[in-house]
Design a protein around this motif. Structure first.
Motif, PDB file in Angstrom:
ATOM      1  N   VAL A  22       0.931  -1.168  -0.185  1.00 24.10           N
ATOM      2  CA  VAL A  22       0.036  -0.001  -0.078  1.00 24.10           C
ATOM      3  C   VAL A  22       0.854   1.290   0.197  1.00 24.10           C
ATOM      4  CG1 VAL A  22      -1.723   1.470   1.466  1.00 24.10           C
ATOM      5  CG2 VAL A  22      -1.661  -1.206   1.343  1.00 24.10           C
ATOM      6  N   TRP A  23       0.706   1.827  -1.098  1.00 22.05           N
ATOM      7  CA  TRP A  23       1.618   3.346  -1.120  1.00 22.05           C
ATOM      8  C   TRP A  23       0.762   4.634  -0.616  1.00 22.05           C
ATOM      9  CZ3 TRP A  23       6.396   1.637  -1.978  1.00 22.05           C
ATOM     10  CH2 TRP A  23       6.562   0.444  -2.525  1.00 22.05           C
ATOM     11  N   ALA A  24       1.654   5.102   0.445  1.00 17.95           N
ATOM     12  CA  ALA A  24       0.912   6.568   0.800  1.00 17.95           C
ATOM     13  C   ALA A  24       1.319   7.586  -0.393  1.00 17.95           C
ATOM     14  CB  ALA A  24       1.788   6.840   1.964  1.00 17.95           C
ATOM     15  N   ALA A  25       0.148   8.334  -0.467  1.00 15.74           N
ATOM     16  CA  ALA A  25       0.353   9.443  -1.508  1.00 15.74           C
ATOM     17  C   ALA A  25      -0.711  10.703  -1.209  1.00 15.74           C
ATOM     18  CB  ALA A  25       0.128   8.976  -2.912  1.00 15.74           C
ATOM     19  N   ASP A  26      -0.088  11.472  -0.248  1.00 19.81           N
ATOM     20  CA  ASP A  26      -0.992  12.760  -0.171  1.00 19.81           C
ATOM     21  C   ASP A  26      -2.203  12.691  -0.009  1.00 19.81           C
ATOM     22  OD1 ASP A  26       1.552  14.222  -0.158  1.00 19.81           O
ATOM     23  OD2 ASP A  26       1.566  14.407  -2.488  1.00 19.81           O
ATOM     24  N   ASP A  27      -2.957  11.887   0.846  1.00 20.35           N
ATOM     25  CA  ASP A  27      -4.303  11.692   1.168  1.00 20.35           C
ATOM     26  C   ASP A  27      -5.269  11.428  -0.203  1.00 20.35           C
ATOM     27  OD1 ASP A  27      -4.004  12.570   3.927  1.00 20.35           O
ATOM     28  OD2 ASP A  27      -4.392  14.589   3.246  1.00 20.35           O
ATOM     29  N   ALA A  53      -6.497   8.145  -2.705  1.00 23.94           N
ATOM     30  CA  ALA A  53      -6.852   6.775  -2.567  1.00 23.94           C
ATOM     31  C   ALA A  53      -5.567   5.719  -2.657  1.00 23.94           C
ATOM     32  CB  ALA A  53      -7.826   6.158  -3.600  1.00 23.94           C
ATOM     33  N   THR A  54      -5.497   4.680  -2.033  1.00 30.69           N
ATOM     34  CA  THR A  54      -4.375   3.652  -2.195  1.00 30.69           C
ATOM     35  C   THR A  54      -4.566   2.850  -3.177  1.00 30.69           C
ATOM     36  OG1 THR A  54      -5.122   2.426  -0.361  1.00 30.69           O
ATOM     37  CG2 THR A  54      -3.507   4.182  -0.005  1.00 30.69           C
ATOM     38  N   CYS A  55      -5.710   2.595  -3.671  1.00 30.67           N
ATOM     39  CA  CYS A  55      -5.992   1.451  -4.645  1.00 30.67           C
ATOM     40  C   CYS A  55      -6.896   1.822  -5.919  1.00 30.67           C
ATOM     41  CB  CYS A  55      -6.224   0.128  -4.108  1.00 30.67           C
ATOM     42  SG  CYS A  55      -8.030  -0.063  -3.423  1.00 30.67           S
ATOM     43  N   SER A  56      -6.819   0.922  -6.927  1.00 35.53           N
ATOM     44  CA  SER A  56      -7.856   1.028  -7.902  1.00 35.53           C
ATOM     45  C   SER A  56      -8.568  -0.302  -7.835  1.00 35.53           C
ATOM     46  CB  SER A  56      -7.003   1.131  -9.429  1.00 35.53           C
ATOM     47  OG  SER A  56      -6.344   2.231  -9.547  1.00 35.53           O
ATOM     48  N   PHE A  57      -9.873  -0.123  -8.618  1.00 32.52           N
ATOM     49  CA  PHE A  57     -10.935  -1.235  -8.574  1.00 32.52           C
ATOM     50  C   PHE A  57     -10.827  -1.798 -10.107  1.00 32.52           C
ATOM     51  CE2 PHE A  57     -15.175  -2.680  -9.669  1.00 32.52           C
ATOM     52  CZ  PHE A  57     -14.912  -3.728  -8.925  1.00 32.52           C
ATOM     53  N   ILE A  81      -6.600  -2.985  -6.800  1.00 39.38           N
ATOM     54  CA  ILE A  81      -5.001  -3.177  -7.344  1.00 39.38           C
ATOM     55  C   ILE A  81      -4.423  -2.050  -6.374  1.00 39.38           C
ATOM     56  CG2 ILE A  81      -3.469  -2.503  -9.128  1.00 39.38           C
ATOM     57  CD1 ILE A  81      -6.461  -3.198 -11.002  1.00 39.38           C
ATOM     58  N   PHE A  82      -3.489  -2.482  -5.550  1.00 37.76           N
ATOM     59  CA  PHE A  82      -2.772  -1.656  -4.775  1.00 37.76           C
ATOM     60  C   PHE A  82      -1.197  -1.537  -5.238  1.00 37.76           C
ATOM     61  CE2 PHE A  82      -5.958  -3.180  -1.930  1.00 37.76           C
ATOM     62  CZ  PHE A  82      -6.036  -2.032  -1.084  1.00 37.76           C
ATOM     63  N   ASP A  83      -0.830  -2.462  -6.018  1.00 36.87           N
ATOM     64  CA  ASP A  83       0.787  -2.269  -6.324  1.00 36.87           C
ATOM     65  C   ASP A  83       0.695  -2.875  -8.050  1.00 36.87           C
ATOM     66  OD1 ASP A  83       3.313  -2.213  -6.003  1.00 36.87           O
ATOM     67  OD2 ASP A  83       3.409  -3.671  -4.410  1.00 36.87           O
ATOM     68  N   GLU A  84       1.978  -2.331  -8.513  1.00 33.14           N
ATOM     69  CA  GLU A  84       2.206  -2.739  -9.824  1.00 33.14           C
ATOM     70  C   GLU A  84       3.678  -3.236 -10.056  1.00 33.14           C
ATOM     71  OE1 GLU A  84       4.142  -1.271 -12.445  1.00 33.14           O
ATOM     72  OE2 GLU A  84       3.471  -2.549 -14.010  1.00 33.14           O
ATOM     73  N   ASN A  85       4.181  -3.828 -10.752  1.00 30.73           N
ATOM     74  CA  ASN A  85       5.521  -4.493 -10.900  1.00 30.73           C
ATOM     75  C   ASN A  85       5.805  -5.130 -12.517  1.00 30.73           C
ATOM     76  OD1 ASN A  85       8.091  -5.968 -10.856  1.00 30.73           O
ATOM     77  ND2 ASN A  85       8.087  -5.838  -8.734  1.00 30.73           N
ATOM     78  N   ALA A  98       1.666   5.757   5.691  1.00 28.87           N
ATOM     79  CA  ALA A  98       2.991   5.473   5.395  1.00 28.87           C
ATOM     80  C   ALA A  98       2.918   4.381   4.379  1.00 28.87           C
ATOM     81  CB  ALA A  98       3.870   4.956   6.541  1.00 28.87           C
ATOM     82  N   ASP A  99       3.963   4.115   3.797  1.00 26.04           N
ATOM     83  CA  ASP A  99       3.884   2.777   2.848  1.00 26.04           C
ATOM     84  C   ASP A  99       4.178   1.733   3.703  1.00 26.04           C
ATOM     85  OD1 ASP A  99       4.177   4.488   0.625  1.00 26.04           O
ATOM     86  OD2 ASP A  99       6.495   4.234   0.454  1.00 26.04           O
ATOM     87  N   ARG A 100       3.335   0.579   3.397  1.00 24.66           N
ATOM     88  CA  ARG A 100       3.405  -0.788   4.154  1.00 24.66           C
ATOM     89  C   ARG A 100       2.776  -1.728   3.275  1.00 24.66           C
ATOM     90  NH1 ARG A 100      -2.111  -1.426   5.147  1.00 24.66           N
ATOM     91  NH2 ARG A 100      -3.232   0.137   5.221  1.00 24.66           N
ATOM     92  N   PRO A 101       3.094  -3.062   3.737  1.00 26.47           N
ATOM     93  CA  PRO A 101       2.317  -4.300   2.921  1.00 26.47           C
ATOM     94  C   PRO A 101       0.861  -4.237   3.301  1.00 26.47           C
ATOM     95  CG  PRO A 101       4.378  -4.849   4.124  1.00 26.47           C
ATOM     96  CD  PRO A 101       4.079  -3.481   4.750  1.00 26.47           C
ATOM     97  N   TYR A 102       0.122  -4.813   2.362  1.00 33.66           N
ATOM     98  CA  TYR A 102      -1.221  -4.741   2.620  1.00 33.66           C
ATOM     99  C   TYR A 102      -1.655  -5.849   3.714  1.00 33.66           C
ATOM    100  CZ  TYR A 102      -6.199  -5.510   1.821  1.00 33.66           C
ATOM    101  OH  TYR A 102      -7.694  -5.626   2.015  1.00 33.66           O
ATOM    102  N   ILE A 103      -2.459  -5.427   4.693  1.00 31.19           N
ATOM    103  CA  ILE A 103      -2.595  -6.700   5.728  1.00 31.19           C
ATOM    104  C   ILE A 103      -4.304  -6.536   5.942  1.00 31.19           C
ATOM    105  CG2 ILE A 103      -0.522  -6.323   6.856  1.00 31.19           C
ATOM    106  CD1 ILE A 103      -1.820  -4.184   8.826  1.00 31.19           C
ATOM    107  N   GLY A 104      -5.145  -5.771   5.204  1.00 32.73           N
ATOM    108  CA  GLY A 104      -6.400  -5.868   5.349  1.00 32.73           C
ATOM    109  C   GLY A 104      -7.250  -7.044   5.076  1.00 32.73           C
ATOM    110  N   PRO A 105      -8.541  -6.774   5.026  1.00 29.79           N
ATOM    111  CA  PRO A 105      -9.392  -8.012   4.723  1.00 29.79           C
ATOM    112  C   PRO A 105      -9.067  -8.639   3.203  1.00 29.79           C
ATOM    113  CG  PRO A 105     -10.635  -6.090   4.536  1.00 29.79           C
ATOM    114  CD  PRO A 105      -9.490  -5.693   5.038  1.00 29.79           C
ATOM    115  N   GLY A 106      -9.541  -9.663   3.036  1.00 31.53           N
ATOM    116  CA  GLY A 106      -9.474 -10.449   1.709  1.00 31.53           C
ATOM    117  C   GLY A 106      -7.957 -11.283   1.775  1.00 31.53           C
TER     118      GLY A 106
END
Length: 126
Positions: A30-35, A37-41, A79-83, A103-111
Motif C-alpha cells: 500500500v503506497w501512501a500518496a498525499d491523502d 486513494a491507495t488502490c484502483s478497482f 489493485i494496490f501495487d504494480e511491478n 506510510a508505505d506498508r504491506p497490505y494487511i487488510g481483509p481479503g
C-alpha cells in the motif's frame, strides 16, 4: 494434559495455517500518496474460454512464482501495487477499501492478496 496440548496445536494450525499457505514471496504494498486513494478497482477480463479460463494469483510478480489461487472472469479485484505489468491485488472480501495511508506498508487488510498478470484486469475506477 494431552487434550490441552492437542487443543493448542489445533488452534495454532487454524490461526497460522491460512497465513502460511498464502505467504507471498513479494508483498503487495500500500503506497501512501498525499491523502489519495491507495488502490484502483478492476475486474478480471479477456480470459480465453478455450484455454485454462482462469487467472492465476501468484506469490510474486511473475509466472515463476508459485500459484496461490485461481480467479475468474468478472471477479472483482483491488489493485494496490504494480511491478513490470503484474498487479498486486486484494480480492475476495467486500470490506476492502482504498483509504489513504499515512506510510508505505504491506497490505494487511481483509481479503486475500497476490499478484496477477495485468493484461487480464480491466481497471474500472481509480
Amino acid at each position: 494434559m494431552r487434550k490441552l496440548f492437542a487443543g493448542i496445536i489445533l488452534a495454532a494450525s487454524v490461526v497460522l495455517g491460512p497465513a502460511l499457505a498464502e505467504e507471498l514471496d513479494i508483498p503487495v504494498m500500500v503506497w501512501a500518496a498525499d491523502d489519495l486513494a491507495t488502490c484502483s478497482f478492476g475486474v478480471v477480463t479477456g480470459l480465453d474460454p478455450s484455454g485454462d479460463n482462469f487467472l492465476a494469483v501468484r506469490a510474486g510478480p511473475g509466472s515463476g512464482h508459485r500459484m496461490l489461487n485461481k480467479i475468474n472472469t468478472n471477479d472483482e479485484v483491488w489493485i494496490f501495487d504494480e511491478n513490470n505489468g503484474w498487479f498486486g491485488i486484494a480480492y475476495g472480501s467486500p470490506d476492502i477499501n482504498c483509504s489513504p495511508a499515512s506510510a508505505d506498508r504491506p497490505y494487511i487488510g481483509p481479503g486475500k492478496t497476490g499478484w496477477v498478470f495485468g493484461k487480464y484486469v480491466k481497471i474500472i475506477a481509480g
